[in-house]
Structures are given as C-alpha cells and as structure tokens.
Design an enzyme around this catalytic site. Structure first.
Site, PDB file in Angstrom:
ATOM      1  N   GLN A 169       0.803  -1.211   0.000  1.00 27.39           N
ATOM      2  CA  GLN A 169       0.000   0.000   0.000  1.00 27.39           C
ATOM      3  C   GLN A 169       0.846   1.276   0.000  1.00 27.39           C
ATOM      4  OE1 GLN A 169      -2.396  -1.712   3.496  1.00 27.39           O
ATOM      5  NE2 GLN A 169      -3.905  -0.456   2.458  1.00 27.39           N
ATOM      6  N   TRP A 205      -3.909   3.618  12.085  1.00 30.62           N
ATOM      7  CA  TRP A 205      -3.974   3.399  10.648  1.00 30.62           C
ATOM      8  C   TRP A 205      -4.651   4.623  10.069  1.00 30.62           C
ATOM      9  CZ3 TRP A 205      -1.795  -0.159   7.483  1.00 30.62           C
ATOM     10  CH2 TRP A 205      -2.107  -0.014   6.119  1.00 30.62           C
ATOM     11  N   GLU A 224      -5.677   1.896  -0.905  1.00 33.73           N
ATOM     12  CA  GLU A 224      -6.553   1.129  -0.023  1.00 33.73           C
ATOM     13  C   GLU A 224      -7.145  -0.096  -0.759  1.00 33.73           C
ATOM     14  OE1 GLU A 224      -7.067   1.166   3.248  1.00 33.73           O
ATOM     15  OE2 GLU A 224      -8.670  -0.298   3.059  1.00 33.73           O
ATOM     16  N   TRP A 225      -6.273  -1.007  -1.199  1.00 33.53           N
ATOM     17  CA  TRP A 225      -6.678  -2.279  -1.812  1.00 33.53           C
ATOM     18  C   TRP A 225      -7.741  -2.091  -2.892  1.00 33.53           C
ATOM     19  CZ3 TRP A 225      -2.796  -5.167  -0.552  1.00 33.53           C
ATOM     20  CH2 TRP A 225      -2.224  -5.070   0.705  1.00 33.53           C
ATOM     21  N   TYR A 247     -11.780  -1.463  13.910  1.00 30.65           N
ATOM     22  CA  TYR A 247     -12.285  -0.245  13.277  1.00 30.65           C
ATOM     23  C   TYR A 247     -13.714   0.108  13.656  1.00 30.65           C
ATOM     24  CZ  TYR A 247      -8.191  -0.141  10.240  1.00 30.65           C
ATOM     25  OH  TYR A 247      -6.910  -0.062   9.769  1.00 30.65           O
ATOM     26  N   ARG A 298       4.983   0.658  12.224  1.00 35.38           N
ATOM     27  CA  ARG A 298       4.657  -0.697  11.796  1.00 35.38           C
ATOM     28  C   ARG A 298       4.589  -0.734  10.277  1.00 35.38           C
ATOM     29  NH1 ARG A 298      -0.880  -3.069  11.032  1.00 35.38           N
ATOM     30  NH2 ARG A 298      -0.500  -5.257  10.545  1.00 35.38           N
ATOM     31  N   GLU A 337      -4.182  -9.720   9.678  1.00 32.68           N
ATOM     32  CA  GLU A 337      -5.607  -9.991   9.438  1.00 32.68           C
ATOM     33  C   GLU A 337      -5.899 -11.227   8.601  1.00 32.68           C
ATOM     34  OE1 GLU A 337      -7.713  -6.627   7.932  1.00 32.68           O
ATOM     35  OE2 GLU A 337      -7.305  -5.403   9.683  1.00 32.68           O
TER      36      GLU A 337
HETATM   37  C1  PNW Z   1      -7.186  -3.434   7.184  1.00 33.81           C
HETATM   38  N1  PNW Z   1     -13.560  -3.992   6.316  1.00 33.81           N
HETATM   39  O1  PNW Z   1      -8.050  -4.006   6.271  1.00 33.81           O
HETATM   40  C2  PNW Z   1      -5.812  -3.719   6.619  1.00 33.81           C
HETATM   41  O2  PNW Z   1      -4.945  -4.345   7.538  1.00 33.81           O
HETATM   42  C3  PNW Z   1      -5.161  -2.532   6.014  1.00 33.81           C
HETATM   43  O3  PNW Z   1      -4.219  -2.945   5.064  1.00 33.81           O
HETATM   44  C4  PNW Z   1      -6.224  -1.601   5.466  1.00 33.81           C
HETATM   45  O4  PNW Z   1      -5.696  -0.582   4.696  1.00 33.81           O
HETATM   46  C5  PNW Z   1      -6.997  -1.067   6.658  1.00 33.81           C
HETATM   47  O5  PNW Z   1      -7.551  -2.123   7.412  1.00 33.81           O
HETATM   48  C6  PNW Z   1      -8.089  -0.072   6.337  1.00 33.81           C
HETATM   49  O6  PNW Z   1      -9.155  -0.652   5.632  1.00 33.81           O
HETATM   50  C7  PNW Z   1      -9.416  -3.939   6.371  1.00 33.81           C
HETATM   51  O7  PNW Z   1     -14.176  -3.589   5.289  1.00 33.81           O
HETATM   52  C8  PNW Z   1     -10.112  -3.640   5.215  1.00 33.81           C
HETATM   53  O8  PNW Z   1     -14.188  -4.406   7.270  1.00 33.81           O
HETATM   54  C9  PNW Z   1     -11.477  -3.652   5.210  1.00 33.81           C
HETATM   55  C10 PNW Z   1     -12.165  -3.969   6.360  1.00 33.81           C
HETATM   56  C11 PNW Z   1     -11.481  -4.266   7.536  1.00 33.81           C
HETATM   57  C12 PNW Z   1     -10.093  -4.254   7.523  1.00 33.81           C
END
Ligand code: PNW
Length: 496
Positions: A26, A444, A451-452, A309, A83, A171
């Site tokens: 990322q 974060w 963001e993926w 989150y 990190r 994760e």
């Molecule tokens: C995490 N959701 O991923 C990842 O560890 C990170 O690489 C990412 O950028 C960050 O959270 C923010 O999204 C997630 O939709 C992505 O529930 C999506 C979800 C949860 C975690």
C-alpha cells in the site's frame, strides 16, 4: 481536538507504545525496481475492474524512494514506533535472496532506529509471490506452509538483530474473507467468481495460515529468541458484534460472529483448536489439527495484535436448509448498521461507523475469554472522505506541523478523524483502567495510501498525499497526534 478533552499520552501507562501503521504494497510503489517481482496483488490490480477507481498501485506513496523523509515526519509526530511489512518478492523469491531488496529494509530499519523509532514488522501483509500462486495455488496448498517458513526464517535472520517486534500475519480473517469468500481481494476467489468455492476454501486457507504461523513462532522461539530477545504475535481483525436485542438467540449470534472472525484464529493460537461454535456450525468442512499441530499452536503468541475499526448489530439468522453452506452463511448471523432507525455510530457513508464503545467491548471480550493476554492495537483509525481534487482547489498554505501548533486552515481539515481518535483513545483508556492489558496503539494510517480494492478513493492518513507530486501534507489529525504525544510532563510532581 486535544485542547477540548485534554487527552494526552499521560493518560496511558508509562511504557505504552504509540505508533503509526503501514504496509508494503500500500505504501512502497517502485514495483518493478530493485529486483522486485510481482505479487498476487500486482496481478489482481492489473485488472482495473477489480479496483473501485481503476487505479494502479505501482507508485502509490513511493515510500521506496521517500523513506528518509517519511522517517523524519514520523519523528516529528513524536511516534515511538512504525509498523510496516516486508514485501516477500522484494527480498526473497524462488528460494533466492535479493540483496537490493534487503538493503532497502536495512536502510529503513536503520533510519528508524537512528531517530529512536522502534520498527514493528509484519512479515506477511497479503502480497504473496505470484510464482507461488501459479506453482501450487498459494494458500490453498499445504506447500505454502514451508515456503512461508523459509521466508519468515529469512526475515528473522536478516533483520532480527534490530527488529524486536514481529507479526507473522496481518488480518488472516480479512485476507480469507476478501480473497476466498467475497472475491474482492487477490486472488479473487469466491462462489460465483470465475474460480473458487466459499464453502471449503476459506477454511482450508485459514488452516494453512495457522499452521504457518505456529511453525514460524516455534522457529523464532527455538532459533532466534534467546539472542534476539524479541516478541512475536499475529494481527487479528475484529469488529465488535453487539446483540441486536436482548433475546438469548441474538446474544448467542453476536458471540458466534466474534468466534467466526476473531476466535477462528485467536482460539487456536491460545488453546490449540477452533472455537466450539465453528466445529458445530461448519462440521467436517473445518479441517482438524493433529495432536502435534495443536500443541504447537497453543500459546503461540507473546501478545495479541488487534486491528479494530467498527461495530455491527447482530441478529440470529436461521438459514433455510436450501441455502448452500459457505463461510458467508455458516455462522447463521445477520448484521445491521442501525436499530429502530438509529445508526450504530457516526458515519461518513462508508463501512466505518464510529463506535468507540465497540473497542472497549472487544478488548474486554479478549481479556475475559482468552486469559487476559497482552494486546497491542496494531490498527485503528477513521475514514474521512475528502473530495478528489480537494488539495488543488482548497489548500491555502504549506505549513508543517513542525512550524505551527494551531488548528488553522493551513492544515487539511479532517475534524471527523480527530474526533475518531479522541473517542477511541478515550475508550481504550477506560479499558486499560478496567484491567485489559493493552501495551500499545498504532494509528492506521501514517499516510494516505492505496486502499486495496478501494484504490485511492479512501484516505486513512494523518498525512494527505498528493499523488501527482507525492508531497505529504499534514491534516489536523497529524497535528492532534503530535500534541497528544508531546505531553511529556506526566508525573504529578512535574505538573504541580
Ligand atoms: C485493514 N472492512 O483491512 C488492513 O490491515 C489494512 O491494510 C487496510 O488498509 C486497513 O484495514 C483499512 O481498511 C481492512 O471492510 C479492510 O471491514 C477492510 C475492512 C477491515 C479491515
């Protein structure tokens, strides 16, 4: 704002670590430089239909070329730790080491240490070498366990003299859910995708991730820990699942939701086997551990890494018998973002509802059900949607947080993110006061980044990144964090 709640790092234990989080794919860019080879995410993202804004991750923050400046920004924020993850295909592929890739991480680690910032390394943050995907199907094959072990061994040996904090995986649940259930992450498999089968594959992949984790931890403890004296864990993601009603079946459903997300991995690495509810609801589609595997898994972490989150209301969902079994339905749960017309928390129109009490509850859930382990919050942060082109039209000044301490228009305004951090850190402080053993907190994210599947459309950074010039601009949240961290007069004597 810091000045409103007066919250500062003095409200946390003395040796508590604050840091910022990132990941290789990322942040780094430079995908074809320094001998790096493609990962499954390079291939997945090469199809623009897989990415919300059709964007390419090939440059992103270009941290590969900007790491020296970025370390200074971290220093300026007052972060104790950073990190980041190691790109497998940058340092090690087809059994060969790549000196240029190793040099990059050596430089980054040295630069951090030079400024007193502790490197916290995720060994695997989703960017599997494409060669291993092609050769035997990546995480679907048991062959991956030894490949991962070789990579982890290499990381300990190359960087462990200076890196004292390790995470085997980031994760596993989100990786499996995105890559093998929903299909929106690499390698894009799901029931109904061109390839995949969500009734079996998620559990097979999860199993291999766990076996790989246990082997890496065993190796670290046997071969490196005595000399290197580091700690190792795994980062797990978990929402908080709040029962929708006080009906026993909704309460049980919320508990199952936690089991299927957090317990799926935390139960084996604590107790040596999957949660009972998963055994019951997944049946023989859930693989079994041998006696030896189970023994290696038990207590295979020095701390729990937790990414948290947001939260959801949860209802029991007795699926009709004609629904095809799969990870999406196996837990027999139904998630809602509101109750009686009221949203569960503040929202900016994304998946990320702001529910600070959810953090308190998930931390207490871990404490109460998993023997009160040390916890490090490895990711937490708010999502504020900024309009694209925002910077060009609205940004008036070029002030760094080093030069100004006031929340003025000279910083990018992300007040909602400031409120996010303020409220979640307050909730964290309450959890610690109530006896949860939390040792650190990582925001974060340090910078906006790729963001993926959402590409550049979602910005999590304390710093705004202009992807045309690659310049970093502090947001109000960066200034807030700096003020939060800069209070060093913590003892009663000093403040008198
Ligand atoms: C995490 N959701 O991923 C990842 O560890 C990170 O690489 C990412 O950028 C960050 O959270 C923010 O999204 C997630 O939709 C992505 O529930 C999506 C979800 C949860 C975690």
């Amino acid at each position: 704002r810091a000045d409103q709640t007066g919250l500062s790092r003095c409200d946390f234990p003395e040796d508590f670590i604050f840091g910022a989080s990132a990941s290789a794919f990322q942040y780094e860019g430079a995908v074809d430089e320094g001998g790096r080879k493609p990962s499954i995410w390079d291939i997945f993202a090469a199809n623009p239909r897989n990415i919300a804004d059709g964007s390419s991750p090939n440059i992103t923050d270009d941290q590969y070329h900007h790491y020296t400046d970025d370390v200074l920004l971290l220093k300026n924020l007052g972060m104790d730790s950073y990190r980041f993850s190691i790109s497998w295909t940058r340092v090690f592929h087809d059994g060969r080491v790549n000196p240029e890739g190793i040099a990059y991480y050596n430089n980054l680690i040295d630069a951090l240490l030079e400024h007193g910032i502790k490197p916290f390394v995720t060994i695997y943050h989703w960017d599997l070498p494409q060669t291993l995907q092609d050769k035997f199907g990546g995480w679907l094959s048991r062959d991956i366990v030894d490949e991962y072990l070789r990579f982890a061994d290499f990381c300990f040996q190359a960087f462990g003299d200076r890196v004292k904090n390790w995470l085997t995986f980031n994760e596993p649940h989100q990786l499996v859910n995105g890559g093998y259930v929903q299909g929106y992450y690499a390698p894009g498999r799901c029931t109904g995708c061109p390839q995949g089968n969500s009734s079996t594959e998620p559990y097979i992949v999860g199993h291999h991730l766990l076996l790989a984790h246990a082997k890496a931890v065993k190796l670290y403890r046997r071969k490196y820990k005595v000399n290197q004296r580091g700690v190792i864990g795994m980062t797990l993601d978990s929402f908080w699942y709040e029962p929708y009603s006080s009906l026993p079946r909704d309460i049980a459903a919320a508990r199952r939701a936690l089991d299927f997300e957090l317990g799926w991995f935390l139960h084996p690495i604590t107790f040596g086997d999957y949660p009972q509810s998963m055994r019951l609801y997944v049946g023989d589609r859930l693989p079994a551990f041998t006696v030896e595997e189970s023994r290696d898994l038990r207590n295979s972490m020095d701390f729990v890494g937790l990414n948290h989150y947001t939260s959801r209301y949860t209802q029991d969902n007795p699926w009709p018998s004609n629904v095809r079994p799969g990870y999406e339905s196996d837990s027999h749960t139904h998630f809602l973002t509101q109750r009686n017309g009221n949203p569960i928390g503040g929202t900016t129109g994304t998946w990320l509802y702001v529910v600070p009490w959810g953090l308190y509850n998930v931390l207490n859930h871990v404490k109460e059900n998993y023997n009160n382990p040390p916890i490090i919050i490895t990711e937490n942060g708010g999502l504020v949607m900024l309009v694209t082109g925002f910077l060009k039209s609205n940004f008036p000044g070029l002030v760094d947080i080093a030069d100004s301490n006031t929340f003025s228009d000279k910083f990018i305004k992300d007040g909602a993110r400031v409120q996010f951090y303020e409220s979640y850190l307050t909730s964290l402080q309450q959890a610690i006061a109530d006896g949860v053993d939390v040792r650190g907190y990582y925001a974060w994210s340090f910078l906006d980044n790729w963001e993926w599947n959402n590409g550049y459309s979602q910005r999590f950074g304390l710093y705004y990144v202009d992807y045309t010039t690659l310049k970093r601009y502090p947001k109000h949240s960066a200034l807030w964090f700096k003020q939060f961290l800069s209070n060093t007069k913590c003892s009663v004597l000093e403040t008198m």
